[in-house]
Design a protein around this motif. Structure first.
Motif, PDB file in Angstrom:
ATOM      1  N   SER A  85       0.839  -1.197   0.000  1.00 46.81           N
ATOM      2  CA  SER A  85       0.000   0.000   0.000  1.00 46.81           C
ATOM      3  C   SER A  85       0.874   1.246   0.000  1.00 46.81           C
ATOM      4  N   PHE A  86       0.524   2.222  -0.841  1.00 46.63           N
ATOM      5  CA  PHE A  86       1.288   3.460  -0.956  1.00 46.63           C
ATOM      6  C   PHE A  86       0.361   4.645  -0.703  1.00 46.63           C
ATOM      7  N   LYS A  87       0.881   5.660  -0.010  1.00 47.74           N
ATOM      8  CA  LYS A  87       0.045   6.800   0.347  1.00 47.74           C
ATOM      9  C   LYS A  87       0.775   8.114   0.133  1.00 47.74           C
ATOM     10  N   ILE A  88      -0.012   9.185   0.113  1.00 48.19           N
ATOM     11  CA  ILE A  88       0.513  10.541   0.201  1.00 48.19           C
ATOM     12  C   ILE A  88       0.052  11.122   1.528  1.00 48.19           C
ATOM     13  N   ASP A  89       0.833  12.059   2.062  1.00 45.24           N
ATOM     14  CA  ASP A  89       0.451  12.751   3.287  1.00 45.24           C
ATOM     15  C   ASP A  89       1.101  14.123   3.282  1.00 45.24           C
ATOM     16  N   ALA A  90       1.047  14.835   4.396  1.00 45.09           N
ATOM     17  CA  ALA A  90       1.551  16.208   4.436  1.00 45.09           C
ATOM     18  C   ALA A  90       3.040  16.279   4.150  1.00 45.09           C
ATOM     19  N   GLN A  91       3.783  15.250   4.548  1.00 43.16           N
ATOM     20  CA  GLN A  91       5.227  15.228   4.301  1.00 43.16           C
ATOM     21  C   GLN A  91       5.562  14.666   2.921  1.00 43.16           C
ATOM     22  N   HIS A  92       4.644  13.940   2.333  1.00 42.14           N
ATOM     23  CA  HIS A  92       4.838  13.343   1.008  1.00 42.14           C
ATOM     24  C   HIS A  92       3.603  13.670   0.169  1.00 42.14           C
ATOM     25  N   PRO A  93       3.526  14.897  -0.364  1.00 43.61           N
ATOM     26  CA  PRO A  93       2.273  15.378  -0.965  1.00 43.61           C
ATOM     27  C   PRO A  93       2.017  14.823  -2.357  1.00 43.61           C
ATOM     28  N   GLY A  94       0.830  15.099  -2.834  1.00 40.58           N
ATOM     29  CA  GLY A  94       0.414  14.722  -4.183  1.00 40.58           C
ATOM     30  C   GLY A  94      -0.852  15.470  -4.535  1.00 40.58           C
ATOM     31  N   SER A  95      -0.713  16.740  -4.911  1.00 39.26           N
ATOM     32  CA  SER A  95      -1.885  17.585  -5.157  1.00 39.26           C
ATOM     33  C   SER A  95      -2.752  17.063  -6.288  1.00 39.26           C
ATOM     34  N   ASP A  96      -2.134  16.468  -7.310  1.00 33.70           N
ATOM     35  CA  ASP A  96      -2.896  15.946  -8.436  1.00 33.70           C
ATOM     36  C   ASP A  96      -3.795  14.796  -8.006  1.00 33.70           C
ATOM     37  N   LEU A  97      -3.244  13.863  -7.243  1.00 40.78           N
ATOM     38  CA  LEU A  97      -4.031  12.730  -6.758  1.00 40.78           C
ATOM     39  C   LEU A  97      -5.115  13.180  -5.777  1.00 40.78           C
ATOM     40  N   ALA A  98      -4.746  14.042  -4.834  1.00 42.93           N
ATOM     41  CA  ALA A  98      -5.725  14.504  -3.835  1.00 42.93           C
ATOM     42  C   ALA A  98      -6.835  15.316  -4.493  1.00 42.93           C
ATOM     43  N   ALA A  99      -6.484  16.192  -5.436  1.00 43.48           N
ATOM     44  CA  ALA A  99      -7.501  17.031  -6.073  1.00 43.48           C
ATOM     45  C   ALA A  99      -8.413  16.215  -6.981  1.00 43.48           C
ATOM     46  N   GLU A 100      -7.853  15.248  -7.721  1.00 45.52           N
ATOM     47  CA  GLU A 100      -8.714  14.404  -8.560  1.00 45.52           C
ATOM     48  C   GLU A 100      -9.678  13.607  -7.701  1.00 45.52           C
ATOM     49  N   THR A 101      -9.203  13.112  -6.562  1.00 45.39           N
ATOM     50  CA  THR A 101     -10.089  12.373  -5.668  1.00 45.39           C
ATOM     51  C   THR A 101     -11.138  13.300  -5.063  1.00 45.39           C
ATOM     52  N   ALA A 102     -10.758  14.544  -4.793  1.00 42.30           N
ATOM     53  CA  ALA A 102     -11.741  15.534  -4.325  1.00 42.30           C
ATOM     54  C   ALA A 102     -12.812  15.750  -5.380  1.00 42.30           C
ATOM     55  N   ALA A 103     -12.394  15.834  -6.642  1.00 42.28           N
ATOM     56  CA  ALA A 103     -13.371  15.998  -7.731  1.00 42.28           C
ATOM     57  C   ALA A 103     -14.312  14.806  -7.791  1.00 42.28           C
ATOM     58  N   ALA A 104     -13.762  13.600  -7.619  1.00 42.03           N
ATOM     59  CA  ALA A 104     -14.596  12.390  -7.644  1.00 42.03           C
ATOM     60  C   ALA A 104     -15.626  12.420  -6.523  1.00 42.03           C
ATOM     61  N   PHE A 105     -15.201  12.802  -5.333  1.00 45.59           N
ATOM     62  CA  PHE A 105     -16.121  12.875  -4.201  1.00 45.59           C
ATOM     63  C   PHE A 105     -17.188  13.950  -4.432  1.00 45.59           C
ATOM     64  N   ALA A 106     -16.779  15.103  -4.929  1.00 42.40           N
ATOM     65  CA  ALA A 106     -17.745  16.190  -5.147  1.00 42.40           C
ATOM     66  C   ALA A 106     -18.771  15.809  -6.202  1.00 42.40           C
ATOM     67  N   ALA A 107     -18.302  15.247  -7.324  1.00 44.78           N
ATOM     68  CA  ALA A 107     -19.226  14.862  -8.388  1.00 44.78           C
ATOM     69  C   ALA A 107     -20.173  13.764  -7.922  1.00 44.78           C
ATOM     70  N   SER A 108     -19.637  12.775  -7.225  1.00 47.66           N
ATOM     71  CA  SER A 108     -20.498  11.679  -6.764  1.00 47.66           C
ATOM     72  C   SER A 108     -21.469  12.146  -5.693  1.00 47.66           C
ATOM     73  N   SER A 109     -21.094  13.170  -4.923  1.00 52.31           N
ATOM     74  CA  SER A 109     -22.044  13.692  -3.921  1.00 52.31           C
ATOM     75  C   SER A 109     -23.283  14.261  -4.599  1.00 52.31           C
ATOM     76  N   ILE A 110     -23.102  14.840  -5.776  1.00 55.96           N
ATOM     77  CA  ILE A 110     -24.250  15.349  -6.543  1.00 55.96           C
ATOM     78  C   ILE A 110     -25.082  14.184  -7.064  1.00 55.96           C
ATOM     79  N   ALA A 111     -24.401  13.142  -7.542  1.00 58.48           N
ATOM     80  CA  ALA A 111     -25.115  11.983  -8.084  1.00 58.48           C
ATOM     81  C   ALA A 111     -25.995  11.325  -7.032  1.00 58.48           C
ATOM     82  N   PHE A 112     -25.567  11.367  -5.762  1.00 61.81           N
ATOM     83  CA  PHE A 112     -26.322  10.705  -4.694  1.00 61.81           C
ATOM     84  C   PHE A 112     -27.242  11.643  -3.923  1.00 61.81           C
ATOM     85  N   LYS A 113     -27.234  12.901  -4.260  1.00 59.26           N
ATOM     86  CA  LYS A 113     -27.947  13.879  -3.439  1.00 59.26           C
ATOM     87  C   LYS A 113     -29.426  13.574  -3.313  1.00 59.26           C
TER      88      LYS A 113
END
Length: 821
Positions: free
Chosen positions: A500-528
């Motif tokens: 298992s591999f992760k990103i965190d505050a010391q090992h960032p990944g804005s592209d991965l975190a932001a894309e996942t944020a987009a996925a959560f935001a879009a899916s929140s609309i789908a389930f609203k």
């Protein structure tokens, strides 16, 4: 209260009493809230009462009473009228309470609850217990009991000493929503007499805790009972949400608890194969005197007896097991015997296979060394029933993912034809599938495919939630590229490392975190509209990940080097715009719109829209805002719109610089997996055509205008090409038509199903299947691949550049195909 003085019958209005600091006053008022009597450290007893009158109704006057036990006011219920004489040190109650839902409970924390009193139970020894309900489902609790403890100390089916009578359950207990037990702690049990069956009340400062894996609430010395008028807003809100919950569920899922909709997939409790069997909750089963012969329930298996897999087949190879099942409403015992056990376990597997199945059912973690940890279990909802799992040839796989990091990373999607779980393309898949569902919801609903779309989204978002255990931690990959690509195995047989591999505050990944944020935001609309509770959870994760991506900039492959071997990101500014645009659409909150407007780099006119380049997606979301009149068609907003429309003009061959096409007419973007860019381009075009049509608008392209019909005509030609109207007369959708690719580059599809032959396929042994000229034994229905720039296609498993299907090809095409369905 002691009587004295000539002003005994002179009562002061509460408004005036508040100003009478230090004076002794007499007051009379209506009880708005009362605490439960408790003993002080001395001999006195203490009780707090909050009262109101016509001069001061919000928030009221708090009166603290210290007296003998027998002198405590005998308040029968909130709403009573009470009078006080010679009161001093009046306290003006300041502030408001937030009232939570049962679904928001957290162990060990106090919370305030608006609820209906379902039942009051007086047990032996004057032990009282109240049963309350607000229409929502309590979150699944961890089971803090080892498997072997089931022998001597089995998990209880309920917290009360003896089960309630059937007629009580049948007449009083709702079939949907968790009924919470409420007990007293350090208080006299008759305090519960203030609660009246059938009434809605507000309980302030309840303590939440889990006992034997069952949620309960405790009345503490700080708990208060607040008056709830008939027209109370919060009470009506809970009733409305419950009614909407039932009304918005598909008819066949009416009784399915939202703790399990739509992704704990469905498992039949009975032996029937009736397609028309309805969903019931376990409370339906426990309370009803007339349970239908054929029904389905969504449950978790929390205990098994016997607990050792070797004892499941006793005597003489006959299955005989007692399972303890629970959902959000109740617990029951279910018995598997003989043929039932054979059906449940899919035959008569070995003891080792049974142990794997048992661990998966009961939530037992197993580390890389094979050591089991059953001290804290969170059993999953039972796997998908055959009626909703349409890929019949697949089985469970990667059931120990995350064990190396002490986290549950089971679930989610493999990205393509290998067995890696890669968060970057997976999140993009979920974003696009959610967008397809949002834009084409009516078409999906008309074809009875909306539930399937939501199931597919939730399978991904459930995983992504688990992969985001802390605000600044996100797991982005499971598996190692080198070892995985060096094997050809079914996912069910994997022997490669599942690191298992992760990103965190010391090992960032804005592209991965932001894309996942987009996925959560879009899916929140789908389930609203179907599950507001789950939608809120998704939105919370989206906001946290956006903040993480913004506050800790960096490329994710710098923190997860293995990721760069498969999906190297070219930058993160596009994902940040993409995530902000989606969060604005999900929340309508201005800070996200400000982020989009203030961005220095908005991408210009893009060449393609892909898992690595989301600028066009963000531009399109802004262009839609412009068309809807939500932002001005000027300045930065006009730039966004111009770039989005120029891209579409170039695809339909009316731009200043047009996208290339194959001789047969298919858009041609890339040598590798070109169909992915075709999928996103056609989706962007068809979605924008809808928004143009709604405003009776058209595109002003470089070589002429294009109306919405022109855009639809272009997209239909691309769809027709994919489905067979091409120089090879081949459908590039697997399983569709008479001539489609039979040898796609996909490990699971290319090897005989584990359900047909459970003999393990080794790492190297699978290459016999890989190099075979025979068609794949399993048809991966719906997978889409595509030709090269000259309309050529080699139906060979070695053709991984064009013949390897991916999940992110399908996400946008769901919306495109739904439009024409």
């Amino acid at each position: 209260m002691p009587r004295g003085g000539g002003n005994y019958y002179n009562f002061t209005k509460i408004r005036d009493a508040i100003d009478s600091v230090g004076a002794k006053v007499n007051v009379i008022g209506v009880v708005l809230e009362c605490g439960f009597p408790r003993q002080t450290r001395g001999t006195d007893w203490f009780v707090s009462v909050r009262i109101i009158d016509e001069t001061h109704q919000d928030p009221g006057l708090s009166v603290n009473i210290f007296t003998d036990r027998n002198e405590c006011p005998r308040i029968l219920s909130v709403g009573d009228i009470i009078q006080f004489q010679r009161v001093t040190k009046c306290i003006w109650f300041v502030g408001a309470n937030y009232f939570s839902f049962v679904r928001e409970m957290k162990g060990g924390e106090d919370f305030n609850l608006v609820c209906k009193i379902i039942h009051i139970h007086e047990g032996a020894g004057n032990e009282w217990m109240a049963f309350v309900w607000d229409g929502t489902d309590a979150p699944p609790a961890d089971i803090l009991q080892k498997l072997e403890d089931e022998m001597k100390h089995p998990l209880p089916l309920h917290l009360e000493p003896f089960p309630l009578p059937g007629d009580t359950l049948c007449s009083s207990f709702p079939a949907v929503g968790t009924v919470l037990r409420v007990i007293s702690q350090d208080l006299e049990n008759d305090n519960l007499r203030l609660l009246k069956t059938g009434e809605w009340v507000k309980l302030v400062n309840l303590l939440c805790e889990v006992h034997a894996g069952i949620w309960r609430c405790v009345l503490t010395p700080f708990t208060k009972l607040r008056y709830t008028p008939k027209e109370d807003r919060l009470k009506f809100e809970r009733k409305r949400l419950f009614n909407e919950r039932l009304a918005q569920s598909p008819e066949s899922l009416m009784q399915m608890p939202f703790g399990g909709f739509p992704s704990p997939q469905v498992t039949e409790v009975d032996d029937s194969d009736d397609d028309h069997a309805i969903f019931l909750t376990l409370m339906d089963v426990v309370a009803s005197s007339e349970v239908p012969a054929s029904f389905k329930c969504v449950v978790r298996v929390i205990a098994a007896f016997p607990w050792q897999a070797a004892d499941f087949l006793f005597p003489a190879g006959t299955d005989r097991i007692r399972l303890t099942l629970e959902d959000s409403t109740a617990r029951i015992h279910a018995f598997l015997y003989a043929e039932d056990g054979v059906k449940f376990f899919g035959g008569q597997p070995s003891v080792e296979a049974l142990e794997i199945k048992r661990n998966a059912l009961l939530g037992v973690r197993v580390n890389n060394d094979g050591v089991q940890d059953d001290t804290r279990r969170n059993p999953p909802w039972l796997p998908e029933d055959n009626k909703l799992q349409r890929v019949q040839w697949r089985g469970d796989s990667a059931l120990q993912d995350g064990a190396d990091a002490g986290i549950d990373l089971v679930g989610g999607y493999y990205d393509a034809g290998d067995n890696l779980k890669l968060g970057f393309p997976m999140a993009f898949t979920i974003t696009m599938l959610s967008w397809s569902t949002i834009e084409m919801v009516s078409q999906l609903q008309a074809k009875q495919e909306l539930t399937n779309a939501l199931l597919a989204i939730k399978w991904g978002t459930d995983y992504l939630i688990k992969a985001h255990p802390q605000p600044d931690v996100l797991y982005g990959q499971v598996g190692q590229s080198n070892s995985d690509h060096g094997c050809w195995q079914r996912p069910e047989d994997m022997t490669t490392p599942r690191t298992s591999f992760k990103i965190d505050a010391q090992h960032p990944g804005s592209d991965l975190a932001a894309e996942t944020a987009a996925a959560f935001a879009a899916s929140s609309i789908a389930f609203k509209n179907s599950d507001s509770q789950y939608s809120s959870t998704l939105l919370m994760h989206a906001k946290q990940l956006f903040d993480f991506a913004r506050d800790h900039p960096g490329l994710y492959q710098d923190s997860i080097p293995y990721a760069g071997k498969s999906y190297s990101s070219s930058g993160y500014h596009d994902e940040m715009l993409w995530a902000a645009a989606w969060l604005h659409r999900a929340t309508n909150e201005k800070p996200y719109l400000d982020y989009v407007e203030q961005a220095q780099d908005i991408g210009g006119t893009r060449y393609a829209f892909s898992w690595d380049d989301k600028y066009l997606g963000a531009q399109l979301l802004v262009a839609m805002l412009v068309l809807e009149g939500k932002v001005d068609n000027a300045g930065k907003w006009a730039e966004y719109r111009s770039h989005a429309e120029e891209f579409i003009c170039s695809c339909i061959q009316k731009g200043s610089t047009n996208r290339k096409r194959t001789p047969g007419g298919l858009l041609s973007f890339a040598q590798w997996d070109n169909i992915q860019c075709v999928a996103t381009a056609t989706f962007a075009t068809i979605v924008y055509s809808n928004y143009l049509a709604a405003k009776n608008a058209s595109l002003n392209c470089a070589v002429g205008n294009a109306n919405p019909f022109d855009l639809v005509t272009f997209v239909k030609a691309q769809v027709d090409y994919i489905l067979g109207s091409n120089p090879k007369n081949m459908s590039y959708m697997v399983g569709y038509g008479a001539n489609y690719p039979n040898r796609i580059h996909h490990r699971g599809a290319s090897i005989i199903s584990i359900k047909q032959d459970p003999t393990p396929v080794t790492c190297g042994g699978g290459y016999t299947w890989c190099h075979s000229n025979a068609p794949n034994p399993n048809v991966l229905d719906g997978a889409v691949v595509g030709p090269d720039k000259n309309d050529g296609f080699s139906d060979d498993r070695g053709n991984f550049e064009l013949g390897e299907p991916t999940t992110y090809n399908i996400g946008p095409l769901v919306g495109v195909f739904a439009y024409f369905a």
